[in-house]
Design a protein around this motif. Structure first.
Motif, PDB file in Angstrom:
ATOM      1  N   ASP A 200      36.830  36.406  33.049  1.00 37.17           N
ATOM      2  CA  ASP A 200      38.134  35.998  32.828  1.00 37.17           C
ATOM      3  C   ASP A 200      38.627  36.841  31.536  1.00 37.17           C
ATOM      4  O   ASP A 200      39.954  37.279  31.526  1.00 37.17           O
ATOM      5  CB  ASP A 200      38.365  34.386  32.715  1.00 37.17           C
ATOM      6  CG  ASP A 200      39.768  34.212  32.434  1.00 37.17           C
ATOM      7  OD1 ASP A 200      40.653  34.723  33.124  1.00 37.17           O
ATOM      8  OD2 ASP A 200      39.951  33.049  31.730  1.00 37.17           O
ATOM      9  N   HIS A 204      41.891  39.622  31.114  1.00 38.90           N
ATOM     10  CA  HIS A 204      42.914  39.385  29.970  1.00 38.90           C
ATOM     11  C   HIS A 204      43.050  40.742  29.499  1.00 38.90           C
ATOM     12  O   HIS A 204      44.358  41.122  29.280  1.00 38.90           O
ATOM     13  CB  HIS A 204      42.643  38.121  28.934  1.00 38.90           C
ATOM     14  CG  HIS A 204      42.391  36.885  29.337  1.00 38.90           C
ATOM     15  ND1 HIS A 204      41.701  35.939  29.114  1.00 38.90           N
ATOM     16  CD2 HIS A 204      42.992  36.270  30.737  1.00 38.90           C
ATOM     17  CE1 HIS A 204      42.037  34.775  29.446  1.00 38.90           C
ATOM     18  NE2 HIS A 204      42.464  34.766  30.852  1.00 38.90           N
ATOM     19  N   HIS A 269      46.178  37.159  37.800  1.00 38.52           N
ATOM     20  CA  HIS A 269      46.409  35.763  37.494  1.00 38.52           C
ATOM     21  C   HIS A 269      47.211  34.894  38.636  1.00 38.52           C
ATOM     22  O   HIS A 269      47.104  33.859  38.925  1.00 38.52           O
ATOM     23  CB  HIS A 269      46.695  35.582  36.252  1.00 38.52           C
ATOM     24  CG  HIS A 269      45.789  35.408  35.092  1.00 38.52           C
ATOM     25  ND1 HIS A 269      44.856  36.467  34.765  1.00 38.52           N
ATOM     26  CD2 HIS A 269      45.024  34.316  34.492  1.00 38.52           C
ATOM     27  CE1 HIS A 269      43.900  36.234  34.094  1.00 38.52           C
ATOM     28  NE2 HIS A 269      44.061  34.992  33.514  1.00 38.52           N
ATOM     29  N   ASN A 287      39.518  35.063  39.310  1.00 35.32           N
ATOM     30  CA  ASN A 287      40.069  36.316  38.677  1.00 35.32           C
ATOM     31  C   ASN A 287      39.240  37.605  38.876  1.00 35.32           C
ATOM     32  O   ASN A 287      39.505  38.807  39.092  1.00 35.32           O
ATOM     33  CB  ASN A 287      40.273  36.103  37.008  1.00 35.32           C
ATOM     34  CG  ASN A 287      41.645  35.366  36.792  1.00 35.32           C
ATOM     35  OD1 ASN A 287      42.618  36.065  37.585  1.00 35.32           O
ATOM     36  ND2 ASN A 287      41.608  34.833  35.631  1.00 35.32           N
TER      37      ASN A 287
HETATM   38 FE   FE2 Z   1      42.597  33.802  32.440  1.00 32.12          FE
END
Ligand code: FE2
Length: 390
Positions: A200, A204, A269, A287
């Motif tokens: 994750d 990002h 996302h 993700n």
């Molecule tokens: Fe996230």
């Protein structure tokens, strides 16, 4: 790296104080004193509670003459109904500070409670952008996973189980006053959680680097974040006692949080939300599974940035065209996902093929995030990504 001749203006939002490093949890005493805290509520989940991480936080606060309550029922992927029930249960207490201790779920629950306990009303009132009238109860965020970034962002995400949607409260009034990022708290994080939260964090970094809202500040922070994460995630997953890897992951996740909190995440996302809301796939696994498929679709819209990503992830790109380099970056992501045990196909998760159309339509409703995606995605593009991932 991609150079811009004119540096575009930007705004940076951050907690007042951010501490990073082994032992940084001890600064909680200084901050509790500075903030004149008398009564605090620790918001956490059962996993963190059972792992014994609540006790050291309680001890630091008790030594600082702070009275402490513990709410240990934060849900794994928190729901609006669960948030409302928690607020009702806690409404008669008066807290100076809420301490979100755990992964994104615990910190997001603390964020939601900071609003509901301060202002009352219905939780739906605060869903959307800039719906929170003022800062609620002060927040201190202490992550125990390396992934979420929620300790430094102005977003809290909840599942609306009735509508089978993930929804967000987005407001600078949700920013924690203090974030304490102590890698020691992640040493005992289980393998699967390390992998899911770590991927994750990489999402990002990649999404904010390629986001339409990326800027000079977030690019530089995201590059450092992606380097740290890609260089340490596999080791952190396969050898959780490696302190260097845990430390690099904790800093990488923090920096990725700072970066996406000031640019944005995007289509990965947006697709992950219906997968999480409808089939309860964890945020990180959703993700990670979707990442290479979205990257592949996005490359034509931002080839230079995706070629940069290949280099940042440590791929050799000498002699490759920009598109070939971008492809090498996607392959690097696929290899990493396989190496850390993230599921790579929707069919492996028993997601029925008939569900793809509904999830494609639901994805198109996540306009807040799709607007930041480098490629303007049509419903057909999104259908293609879902099919590719199935
Ligand atoms: Fe996230």
């Amino acid at each position: 790296m991609t150079a811009k001749s004119v540096i575009a203006p930007y705004k940076i939002r951050l907690p007042q104080n951010i501490y990073f490093g082994a032992g940084s949890l001890d600064n909680l005493a200084v901050e509790a004193k500075r903030m004149q805290v008398r009564k605090a509520l620790i918001v956490t989940d059962q996993g963190v509670f059972k792992s014994g991480l609540v006790q050291p936080v309680q001890e630091i606060l008790s030594k600082a003459s702070v009275s402490v309550d513990v709410f240990s029922e934060a849900e794994p992927e928190p729901t609006l109904a669960g948030l409302a029930a928690a607020a009702k249960k806690l409404s008669l207490n008066k807290y100076d500070v809420l301490i979100g201790l755990g992964g994104g779920s615990s910190i997001d629950t603390a964020k939601g409670l900071s609003v509901l306990l301060a202002f009352g009303g219905d939780e739906q009132d605060y869903i959307g952008t800039d719906k929170i009238p003022a800062p609620g109860i002060k927040l201190i965020a202490i992550p125990t996973t390396a992934g979420t970034g929620s300790e430094v962002t102005n977003v809290a995400i909840f599942s609306d189980t009735e509508k089978e949607l993930k929804v967000g409260m987005i407001s600078d009034n949700l920013l924690a006053k203090v974030a304490l990022v102590d890698p020691v708290l992640t040493y005992g994080c289980p393998r699967g959680v390390t992998a899911a939260s770590g991927i994750d964090a990489l999402v990002h970094g990649i999404e904010c680097y390629t986001s339409n809202k990326s800027n000079s500040f977030t690019d530089s922070v995201a590059i450092r974040a992606m380097r740290l994460i890609s260089g340490s995630l596999k080791t952190a997953v396969n050898n959780g006692s490696d302190k260097d890897a845990r430390s690099a992951m904790a800093e990488g996740a923090l920096l990725a949080g700072i970066a996406f909190g000031n640019s944005s995440v995007a289509a990965v996302h947006a697709l992950a939300y219906p997968l999480g809301a409808r089939f309860h796939v964890s945020h990180g696994n959703a993700n990670g599974l979707l990442l290479p498929h979205v990257m592949k679709c996005n490359v034509p819209a931002a080839p230079n940035k995706y070629a940069d990503i290949a280099q940042i992830l440590g791929e050799r790109t000498d002699g490759l065209t920009t598109h070939e380099a971008a492809g090498a970056g996607i392959n690097a992501v696929k290899t990493l996902i396989r190496d850390i045990g993230i599921p790579s196909r929707l069919s492996d998760l028993n997601i029925p093929e008939e569900a793809l159309e509904g999830m494609a339509v639901a994805t198109m409703d996540v306009t807040r995030l799709l607007a930041n995606n480098p490629r303007t995605l049509t419903l057909d593009d999104v259908r293609g990504i879902w099919r590719d991932a199935w």
